[in-house]
Write a protein that holds these residues in place. Structure first.
Motif, PDB file in Angstrom:
ATOM      1  N   ARG A  78      40.237  31.719  30.818  1.00 30.06           N
ATOM      2  CA  ARG A  78      39.900  33.051  31.327  1.00 30.06           C
ATOM      3  C   ARG A  78      38.516  33.027  31.970  1.00 30.06           C
ATOM      4  NH1 ARG A  78      43.004  37.492  29.681  1.00 30.06           N
ATOM      5  NH2 ARG A  78      44.555  36.891  28.162  1.00 30.06           N
ATOM      6  N   ILE A  79      38.400  33.768  33.063  1.00 31.44           N
ATOM      7  CA  ILE A  79      37.125  33.886  33.772  1.00 31.44           C
ATOM      8  C   ILE A  79      36.898  35.363  34.064  1.00 31.44           C
ATOM      9  CG2 ILE A  79      35.839  33.301  35.862  1.00 31.44           C
ATOM     10  CD1 ILE A  79      37.508  30.692  35.973  1.00 31.44           C
ATOM     11  N   LYS A  80      35.739  35.847  33.711  1.00 32.13           N
ATOM     12  CA  LYS A  80      35.409  37.263  33.904  1.00 32.13           C
ATOM     13  C   LYS A  80      35.078  37.538  35.377  1.00 32.13           C
ATOM     14  CE  LYS A  80      33.014  40.953  31.619  1.00 32.13           C
ATOM     15  NZ  LYS A  80      32.169  41.370  30.536  1.00 32.13           N
ATOM     16  N   ARG A  81      35.437  38.722  35.838  1.00 34.98           N
ATOM     17  CA  ARG A  81      35.152  39.150  37.216  1.00 34.98           C
ATOM     18  C   ARG A  81      33.659  39.017  37.492  1.00 34.98           C
ATOM     19  NH1 ARG A  81      37.411  42.385  41.289  1.00 34.98           N
ATOM     20  NH2 ARG A  81      35.874  43.634  42.384  1.00 34.98           N
ATOM     21  N   CYS A  86      34.910  31.182  40.724  1.00 35.94           N
ATOM     22  CA  CYS A  86      36.189  31.909  40.812  1.00 35.94           C
ATOM     23  C   CYS A  86      35.997  33.412  40.670  1.00 35.94           C
ATOM     24  CB  CYS A  86      37.154  31.405  39.742  1.00 35.94           C
ATOM     25  SG  CYS A  86      37.752  29.735  40.028  1.00 35.94           S
ATOM     26  N   GLY A  87      35.238  33.830  39.672  1.00 36.54           N
ATOM     27  CA  GLY A  87      35.010  35.254  39.455  1.00 36.54           C
ATOM     28  C   GLY A  87      34.242  35.909  40.587  1.00 36.54           C
ATOM     29  N   THR A  88      33.343  35.151  41.218  1.00 34.63           N
ATOM     30  CA  THR A  88      32.585  35.671  42.362  1.00 34.63           C
ATOM     31  C   THR A  88      33.471  35.798  43.590  1.00 34.63           C
ATOM     32  OG1 THR A  88      30.544  34.713  41.472  1.00 34.63           O
ATOM     33  CG2 THR A  88      30.547  35.303  43.817  1.00 34.63           C
ATOM     34  N   ALA A  89      34.311  34.780  43.858  1.00 35.07           N
ATOM     35  CA  ALA A  89      35.245  34.852  44.994  1.00 35.07           C
ATOM     36  C   ALA A  89      36.184  36.040  44.829  1.00 35.07           C
ATOM     37  CB  ALA A  89      36.032  33.554  45.120  1.00 35.07           C
ATOM     38  N   TRP A  90      36.608  36.304  43.602  1.00 34.67           N
ATOM     39  CA  TRP A  90      37.455  37.461  43.312  1.00 34.67           C
ATOM     40  C   TRP A  90      36.702  38.765  43.576  1.00 34.67           C
ATOM     41  CZ3 TRP A  90      38.406  39.141  37.612  1.00 34.67           C
ATOM     42  CH2 TRP A  90      39.162  40.312  37.578  1.00 34.67           C
ATOM     43  N   ALA A  91      35.508  38.882  43.028  1.00 36.96           N
ATOM     44  CA  ALA A  91      34.733  40.117  43.164  1.00 36.96           C
ATOM     45  C   ALA A  91      34.385  40.410  44.626  1.00 36.96           C
ATOM     46  CB  ALA A  91      33.457  40.040  42.326  1.00 36.96           C
ATOM     47  N   PRO A 121      40.554  33.400  47.719  1.00 34.14           N
ATOM     48  CA  PRO A 121      41.288  34.535  47.145  1.00 34.14           C
ATOM     49  C   PRO A 121      42.697  34.640  47.728  1.00 34.14           C
ATOM     50  CG  PRO A 121      39.675  35.312  48.729  1.00 34.14           C
ATOM     51  CD  PRO A 121      39.486  33.827  48.606  1.00 34.14           C
ATOM     52  N   ILE A 122      43.612  35.084  46.900  1.00 37.01           N
ATOM     53  CA  ILE A 122      44.980  35.375  47.316  1.00 37.01           C
ATOM     54  C   ILE A 122      45.043  36.894  47.463  1.00 37.01           C
ATOM     55  CG2 ILE A 122      47.420  35.228  46.711  1.00 37.01           C
ATOM     56  CD1 ILE A 122      46.550  32.848  44.832  1.00 37.01           C
ATOM     57  N   LEU A 123      45.224  37.343  48.693  1.00 35.96           N
ATOM     58  CA  LEU A 123      45.131  38.769  49.016  1.00 35.96           C
ATOM     59  C   LEU A 123      46.488  39.357  49.351  1.00 35.96           C
ATOM     60  CD1 LEU A 123      42.102  38.375  51.454  1.00 35.96           C
ATOM     61  CD2 LEU A 123      41.998  39.164  49.084  1.00 35.96           C
ATOM     62  N   ASN A 124      46.746  40.574  48.870  1.00 41.27           N
ATOM     63  CA  ASN A 124      47.955  41.278  49.291  1.00 41.27           C
ATOM     64  C   ASN A 124      47.677  41.935  50.646  1.00 41.27           C
ATOM     65  OD1 ASN A 124      46.642  43.749  48.851  1.00 41.27           O
ATOM     66  ND2 ASN A 124      47.841  44.272  47.037  1.00 41.27           N
TER      67      ASN A 124
END
Length: 162
Positions: A78-81, A86-91, A121-124
């Motif tokens: 698990r990685i926090k937002r 990974c969490g930075t790329a997500w945020a 990131p995988i984006l919708n």
């Protein structure tokens, strides 16, 4: 039987991604199971590019990325937002290329062998992040814009499954 995604070493990185995508996109046609798509994608990228580690983290509860299918050593589950690459790329909803993970503030070291990293990131369609593709190398400065473009094409394909 010859591996489907093995690429000739003599190709430029641009040509390697072109060849990979020409094999990968038709191979994934009709796949409607997200886990199967991610598992085969991680295996194909690992086989084609000999990455140290390649895998997926998926958004859970809008607070965590949870480990998905991967190829390589055991990883953080698990990685926090906003934490680590990974969490930075997500945020930030953007691809991050990190030439030296030890120089990245807050890097989460799942393996001491990881030296550089790219996270896509995988984006919708609404540009909401559903997860990320995480790729690590055991060499410094292993990733560039060619990797970004190729892996973003893979992320677009995987978004169809999530």
């Amino acid at each position: 039987m010859e591996p489907l995604f093995q690429l000739p070493a003599r190709l430029s990185k641009t040509a390697q991604y072109k060849s990979f995508l020409e094999r990968y996109l038709p191979y994934m046609e009709g796949e409607d199971d997200a886990i199967a798509a991610m598992a085969n994608t991680a295996a194909a990228l690992h086989e084609a590019f000999h990455f140290f580690w390649v895998g997926f983290y998926l958004v859970k509860d809008a607070q965590w990325l949870s480990l998905g299918p991967f190829q390589g050593s055991p990883a953080c589950s698990r990685i926090k937002r906003g934490h680590g690459v990974c969490g930075t790329a997500w945020a930030e909803a953007r691809t991050l290329i990190v030439p030296d993970v030890n120089a990245f503030p807050g890097h989460i070291a799942c393996s001491s062998h990881s030296r550089s990293e790219i996270v896509v990131p995988i984006l919708n369609p609404a540009r909401k992040v559903l997860g990320v593709i995480d790729v690590d190398s055991d060499h410094l400065d292993a990733f560039d814009d060619h990797d970004r473009q190729g892996l973003e094409a893979v992320a677009r394909r995987i978004a169809e499954n999530l």
